[in-house]
Design an enzyme around this catalytic site. Structure first.
Site, PDB file in Angstrom:
ATOM      1  N   GLU A  92      52.322  44.503  41.165  1.00 20.22           N
ATOM      2  CA  GLU A  92      52.069  45.034  42.503  1.00 20.22           C
ATOM      3  C   GLU A  92      51.860  43.932  43.538  1.00 20.22           C
ATOM      4  O   GLU A  92      51.293  42.882  43.231  1.00 20.22           O
ATOM      5  CB  GLU A  92      50.820  45.925  42.458  1.00 20.22           C
ATOM      6  CG  GLU A  92      50.991  47.064  41.465  1.00 20.22           C
ATOM      7  CD  GLU A  92      49.790  47.995  41.365  1.00 20.22           C
ATOM      8  OE1 GLU A  92      49.872  48.940  40.584  1.00 20.22           O
ATOM      9  OE2 GLU A  92      48.791  47.769  42.054  1.00 20.22           O
ATOM     10  N   CYS A 134      49.825  40.020  49.913  1.00 19.09           N
ATOM     11  CA  CYS A 134      48.964  39.698  48.781  1.00 19.09           C
ATOM     12  C   CYS A 134      49.810  39.786  47.509  1.00 19.09           C
ATOM     13  O   CYS A 134      50.384  40.834  47.210  1.00 19.09           O
ATOM     14  CB  CYS A 134      47.811  40.697  48.757  1.00 19.09           C
ATOM     15  SG  CYS A 134      46.705  40.444  47.378  1.00 19.09           S
ATOM     16  N   CYS A 188      45.450  40.959  33.631  1.00 16.55           N
ATOM     17  CA  CYS A 188      44.638  39.744  33.787  1.00 16.55           C
ATOM     18  C   CYS A 188      43.898  39.484  32.480  1.00 16.55           C
ATOM     19  O   CYS A 188      43.519  40.425  31.777  1.00 16.55           O
ATOM     20  CB  CYS A 188      43.628  39.956  34.922  1.00 16.55           C
ATOM     21  SG  CYS A 188      42.778  38.452  35.442  1.00 16.55           S
ATOM     22  N   CYS A 198      36.345  40.550  34.803  1.00 13.44           N
ATOM     23  CA  CYS A 198      35.327  40.715  35.847  1.00 13.44           C
ATOM     24  C   CYS A 198      34.992  42.202  35.973  1.00 13.44           C
ATOM     25  O   CYS A 198      35.894  43.042  36.137  1.00 13.44           O
ATOM     26  CB  CYS A 198      35.834  40.150  37.168  1.00 13.44           C
ATOM     27  SG  CYS A 198      36.409  38.444  37.004  1.00 13.44           S
ATOM     28  N   CYS A 236      36.416  44.694  38.787  1.00 13.62           N
ATOM     29  CA  CYS A 236      37.835  44.632  39.153  1.00 13.62           C
ATOM     30  C   CYS A 236      38.658  45.539  38.252  1.00 13.62           C
ATOM     31  O   CYS A 236      38.581  45.453  37.024  1.00 13.62           O
ATOM     32  CB  CYS A 236      38.329  43.190  39.037  1.00 13.62           C
ATOM     33  SG  CYS A 236      40.085  43.004  39.432  1.00 13.62           S
ATOM     34  N   CYS A 241      41.336  44.990  47.559  1.00 13.61           N
ATOM     35  CA  CYS A 241      40.913  43.985  46.568  1.00 13.61           C
ATOM     36  C   CYS A 241      40.336  44.684  45.344  1.00 13.61           C
ATOM     37  O   CYS A 241      39.476  45.557  45.463  1.00 13.61           O
ATOM     38  CB  CYS A 241      39.806  43.107  47.119  1.00 13.61           C
ATOM     39  SG  CYS A 241      40.286  42.102  48.487  1.00 13.61           S
TER      40      CYS A 241
END
Ligand code: SAH
Length: 364
Positions: A100, A113, A120, A124, A127, A343
Site C-alpha cells: 500500500e 507515503c 513488517c 510495535c 501499529c 499512520c
C-alpha cells in the site's frame, strides 16, 4: 498473477535492472552504451508500459529487446479515496502480494507515503502493519512502482512534492532495496530527478543502520514513541531488542547531519500510556542538544487495537510543554482514516472488510 514459468518466458523485467545490469544487457545485445540511458529514461521519466512505446529505438531493435525483456509494472491497483482527499493505493505484485501507498494532499504539498516491505518484522503494539508479520521485502522496482502509479493517477499538471518512507514496513530492515530505489528516484540523468531533500526515511530505531542513510542525502525521521527503556520495550519490543533507547539516541547524536537539516522525532501519543506531562518532560531531556523537530502523532485506532487516542486538549497540552522548552513541535494531522490510510493503519484487513469500510473509487 505471474507464475515463474510464464515470467521467464516473458523475459527479464527491465524495471528489475539497476544501471550496471542495464548496461550489461545493452552490451549483450551488441548496442552502443548510450542506449542504456535511453531505455532507462523510457522506464522512469516517460513511464513506458511497453517496449513498443520506445519510439527512438528502431522497430527491429524494439523486436530484439522484446524477445529478451518486458516491462513488468504492477498488474493490478485499487484506489480508495478518503473523504479528506487522501488516496490509498493497493498494488498487487507479481506473486499476488499486496502493498500500500498513500497520497496525501495538504495546502501546498502533495506527499506520497511509500512502503518498503509487505508487512513488517517489527511488532510495535500500536501499529496494524505489525500484526500481520513480514510477508516479504519489496524489491527496488516495487518501491518505485508505488511512485509511478501515484504519479500516473494524478492529472498531468500535478506533481508529488514530498515522499516519506513511512508506509508498511521498516525501511532500514530492507536497506539494499531502499538505497537502490532512492538512487533511481534521485538520478537526474535518467531517473525521476527527485531532490533528496524532499525525501524522508522513517525508522523505528535500527540504530546501527542510520549512517547508511547519510550518503543518500535524504532526511531522517526516528519513531521514538517512548521516554523510558521500560516503556519502549513494552511498546516496541522487537526494535528495542536490537537497540535500546539509549543506544538509539546516541546514534542520533552522532548522525552526520548535513548543514540546515534536522532529525525529525516522531512520537505516537497513546492516551494514559505515554502522553503525560512527565513523558513530555523526559522527552525534552532525551533530545536535548540534537538539532531536531518533533512530530506528535495522536494514535490512529484500528479494529482490535488496545490503545486510545488522547483528546485534542491533551495533545495540545503535551505540545505546549515541549514548546516552552523551545522545541519545534508539530501535531500530525490524521489523514485518510476512513480508508485506513493513516499512520499505523496500513495492511492486514481482508479486502472484504475494507469494502464495507470504504468505497472503491477505481481500479487502474
Ligand atoms: N517502520 C517505520 C515506518 C513506518 S511507521 C517507523 O516505525 O518509523 C510510520 C509512523 O507511524 C511511525 O512514526 C509510527 O510510530 C507511527 N504509527 C504506527 N502506528 C500508528 C498508529 N496506530 N497511530 C499513529 N501513528 C502510528
Amino acid at each position: 498473477m505471474l507464475d515463474v514459468d510464464r515470467a521467464s518466458r516473458l523475459g527479464v523485467n527491465l524495471l528489475s535492472l539497476d544501471e550496471p545490469k542495464m548496461a550489461r544487457l545493452v552490451r549483450q545485445l551488441g548496442w552502443p552504451s548510450y542506449r542504456s540511458g535511453q531505455i532507462l529514461r523510457w522506464l522512469y521519466q516517460r513511464r513506458a508500459r511497453t517496449i513498443d512505446q520506445m519510439t527512438d529505438l528502431s522497430q527491429t531493435d524494439r523486436k530484439k529487446l522484446s524477445a529478451e525483456a518486458r516491462i513488468g509494472r504492477a498488474s493490478e491497483c485499487t484506489v480508495l479515496r478518503s473523504r479528506d482527499g487522501t488516496s490509498k493505493f493497493i498494488l498487487t505484485l507479481d506473486d499476488g502480494v499486496q502493498v500500500e501507498a498513500v497520497l496525501i494532499p495538504d495546502d501546498d504539498r502533495l506527499t506520497l507515503c511509500v512502503s518498503t516491505q509487505a508487512g513488517c518484522t517489527l511488532d510495535c503494539g500500536f501499529c496494524l502493519t505489525g500484526t500481520m508479520g513480514l510477508k516479504r521485502n519489496l524489491k527496488p522496482h516495487e518501491i518505485i512502482e508505488q511512485v509511478l502509479t501515484a504519479q500516473e493517477y494524478l492529472p498531468s499538471d500535478e506533481r508529488i512534492s514530498n515522499m516519506v518512507f513511512m508506509g508498511m514496513g521498516e525501511p532500514l530492515a530492507n536497506l539494499d532495496s531502499l538505497s537502490e530505489a532512492i538512487r533511481r528516484l534521485t538520478n537526474n540523468r535518467w531517473g525521476l530527478g527527485w531532490s533528496p531533500r524532499r525525501i524522508t526515511v522513517s525508522t523505528a530505531g535500527m540504530a546501527s543502520r542510520l549512517n547508511a542513510l547519510a550518503p543518500l542525502g535524504v532526511n531522517l525521521a526516528v519513531s521514538l514513541n517512548a521516554t523510558t527503556e521500560e516503556q519502549r520495550a513494552r511498546l516496541m519490543p522487537a526494535v528495542n531488542g536490537v537497540a535500546s533507547l539509549k543506544t538509539l539516541l546516541s546514534a542520533c547524536r552522532r548522525y552526520p547531519l548535513a548543514p540546515n537539516r534536522r532529525v525529525t522525532f516522531e512520537y505516537v501519543l497513546l492516551a494514559d500510556v505515554n502522553d503525560r506531562a512527565a513523558d513530555a518532560e523526559r522527552l525534552i531531556k532525551l533530545i536535548r542538544g540534537i538539532r531536531c523537530k518533533v512530530n506528535l502523532i495522536p494514535f490512529n485506532p484500528f479494529p482490535g487495537s488496545a490503545f486510545r487516542r488522547p483528546s485534542d486538549r491533551e495533545v495540545l497540552l503535551f505540545q505546549s510543554i515541549l514548546r516552552k522548552a523551545r522545541i519545534d513541535v508539530f501535531i500530525r494531522k490524521s489523514r485518510g482514516r476512513d480508508v485506513l490510510g493513516a499512520c499505523g493503519q496500513l495492511g492486514n484487513l481482508t479486502s472484504s472488510s475494507e469494502r464495507t469500510l470504504t468505497q472503491i473509487e477505481s481500479r487502474c
